[in-house]
Design an enzyme around this catalytic site. Structure first.
Site, PDB file in Angstrom:
ATOM      1  N   MET A  30      71.015  79.356  44.283  1.00 54.29           N
ATOM      2  CA  MET A  30      70.753  77.917  44.206  1.00 54.29           C
ATOM      3  C   MET A  30      70.111  77.592  42.854  1.00 54.29           C
ATOM      4  SD  MET A  30      69.918  76.639  48.017  1.00 54.29           S
ATOM      5  CE  MET A  30      68.211  77.101  48.093  1.00 54.29           C
ATOM      6  N   HIS A  37      67.011  87.223  40.871  1.00 50.74           N
ATOM      7  CA  HIS A  37      68.438  86.868  40.768  1.00 50.74           C
ATOM      8  C   HIS A  37      69.115  87.718  39.687  1.00 50.74           C
ATOM      9  CE1 HIS A  37      66.764  82.835  42.122  1.00 50.74           C
ATOM     10  NE2 HIS A  37      67.674  83.056  43.028  1.00 50.74           N
ATOM     11  N   LYS A 150      64.916  90.184  50.106  1.00 52.45           N
ATOM     12  CA  LYS A 150      63.759  89.342  50.439  1.00 52.45           C
ATOM     13  C   LYS A 150      64.133  88.410  51.587  1.00 52.45           C
ATOM     14  CE  LYS A 150      61.539  85.592  48.298  1.00 52.45           C
ATOM     15  NZ  LYS A 150      61.870  84.703  49.320  1.00 52.45           N
ATOM     16  N   ASP A 151      65.347  87.867  51.526  1.00 52.57           N
ATOM     17  CA  ASP A 151      65.846  87.027  52.616  1.00 52.57           C
ATOM     18  C   ASP A 151      66.578  87.936  53.602  1.00 52.57           C
ATOM     19  OD1 ASP A 151      65.018  84.424  51.554  1.00 52.57           O
ATOM     20  OD2 ASP A 151      66.412  84.890  49.944  1.00 52.57           O
ATOM     21  N   LEU A 185      59.372  87.951  44.166  1.00 53.61           N
ATOM     22  CA  LEU A 185      59.818  86.819  43.343  1.00 53.61           C
ATOM     23  C   LEU A 185      60.634  85.849  44.189  1.00 53.61           C
ATOM     24  CD1 LEU A 185      60.758  88.297  39.858  1.00 53.61           C
ATOM     25  CD2 LEU A 185      58.543  87.619  40.786  1.00 53.61           C
TER      26      LEU A 185
HETATM   27  O1  PAF Z   1      69.610  82.616  49.079  1.00 55.04           O
HETATM   28  C1  PAF Z   1      70.011  81.555  48.544  1.00 55.04           C
HETATM   29  O2  PAF Z   1      69.710  81.250  47.398  1.00 55.04           O
HETATM   30  C2  PAF Z   1      70.904  80.623  49.349  1.00 55.04           C
HETATM   31  O3  PAF Z   1      70.545  80.613  50.685  1.00 55.04           O
HETATM   32  C3  PAF Z   1      72.398  80.929  49.183  1.00 55.04           C
HETATM   33  C4  PAF Z   1      72.764  82.301  49.724  1.00 55.04           C
HETATM   34  C5  PAF Z   1      72.793  80.833  47.718  1.00 55.04           C
HETATM   35  C6  PAF Z   1      73.231  79.905  49.965  1.00 55.04           C
HETATM   36  O4  PAF Z   1      73.001  78.607  49.518  1.00 55.04           O
END
Ligand code: PAF
Length: 281
Positions: A30, A37, A150-151, A185
């Site tokens: 996002m 990232h 992390k997610d 992070l």
């Molecule tokens: O983890 C994220 O940044 C968002 O949930 C994703 C996977 C890009 C979906 O919008």
């Protein structure tokens, strides 16, 4: 590096890679990118011939009182960072490009694992993630897709619908990137005040402390309660502190790896973290 804002443009940019059967790696984001990232992109770069990164703040995964409007949009800066780590194509569509003008009547809902942890506090969130990630997968058609651990719950949801719907790609989970003081992070760390930023690493410290306590055979419920107390005393509003198996099931047996999960707010900023630990008695 190319930037595409339309599905047509993306398809045209990917066409040479597809016809020469290049391995396509995909990192959905996002935006408001940080080292976490960039590590996903580096991993994609290492394993794939062509690397695509999407930047799209997905409205349907935000709740009514969440930060969709204020979520930082930093495309220019993100593009510089992505060029430095070897991204080939940035896909940055508008909401109209992603969702069109006609109402969407299709949903993708993963049961069970979404009725737990963050799913309880954020109804509809994982459906929104599942829909946008599926759409992006169909647009990019990658061989590999990269997500941060992390997610953890998000990663589990994505693995599940990829398997259930036979989406032809491999999902790669990449370890959490942490600041030197241990804070995981996250784009949302930018919302923290200077004082809150100093407090935030206590989440990771309490998880590491919990790991030690488990090694000393302290009872799991007590360990979780200790994390809760540490965080509350430090000024967090604790959303949950939980332990689950690696597959996100409730823990019923000892002697296995488990994951400790924390979600807690500092002011209005909700932070999450997790740590995989051994649970032996
Ligand atoms: O983890 C994220 O940044 C968002 O949930 C994703 C996977 C890009 C979906 O919008």
């Amino acid at each position: 590096m190319k930037t595409e804002t339309t599905i047509q443009g993306l398809t045209a940019s990917l066409s040479p890679a597809r016809s020469s059967r290049k391995i396509i790696g995909f990192v959905p984001t996002m935006g408001n990118l940080h080292e976490g990232h960039l590590n996903l992109v580096r991993e994609a770069r290492r394993l794939c011939d062509v690397v695509v990164v999407s930047i799209f703040v997905n409205p349907i995964q935000f709740g009514p009182n969440e930060d969709f409007e204020n979520y930082p949009r930093t495309l220019e800066h993100d593009s510089h960072l992505l060029a430095e780590v070897g991204c080939d194509i940035v896909f940055a569509p508008s909401v109209e490009q992603m969702y069109g003008h006609k109402p969407r009547l299709t949903n993708i809902s993963v049961s069970d694992i979404t009725n737990d942890l963050c799913g309880l506090q954020r109804p509809g969130h994982f459906d929104g993630v599942a829909v946008v990630v599926t759409k992006l997968f169909n647009m990019v058609q990658p061989n590999f897709a990269f997500f941060g651990q992390k997610d953890y719950q998000q990663l589990a949801v994505i693995r599940q619908f990829v398997r259930d719907l036979n989406i032809p790609l491999e999902v790669i989970g990449v370890p959490i990137t942490r600041a030197t003081d241990g804070l995981a992070l996250s784009s949302r760390n930018g919302y923290l005040t200077e004082e809150q930023r100093k407090t935030a690493p206590i989440i990771f410290q309490s998880l590491k402390e919990a790991e030690q306590q488990l090694k000393q055979a302290v009872n799991l419920a007590e360990v979780l309660e200790n994390i809760k107390q540490t965080l509350t005393q430090a000024g967090f509003i604790v959303d949950y502190v939980e332990a689950r198996t690696l597959d996100l099931d409730k823990i019923e047996v000892f002697n296995q790896d488990v994951v400790l999960f924390v979600a807690a707010k500092l002011g209005t900023t909700r932070l999450i973290d997790n740590l995989q630990v051994k649970y032996t008695v």
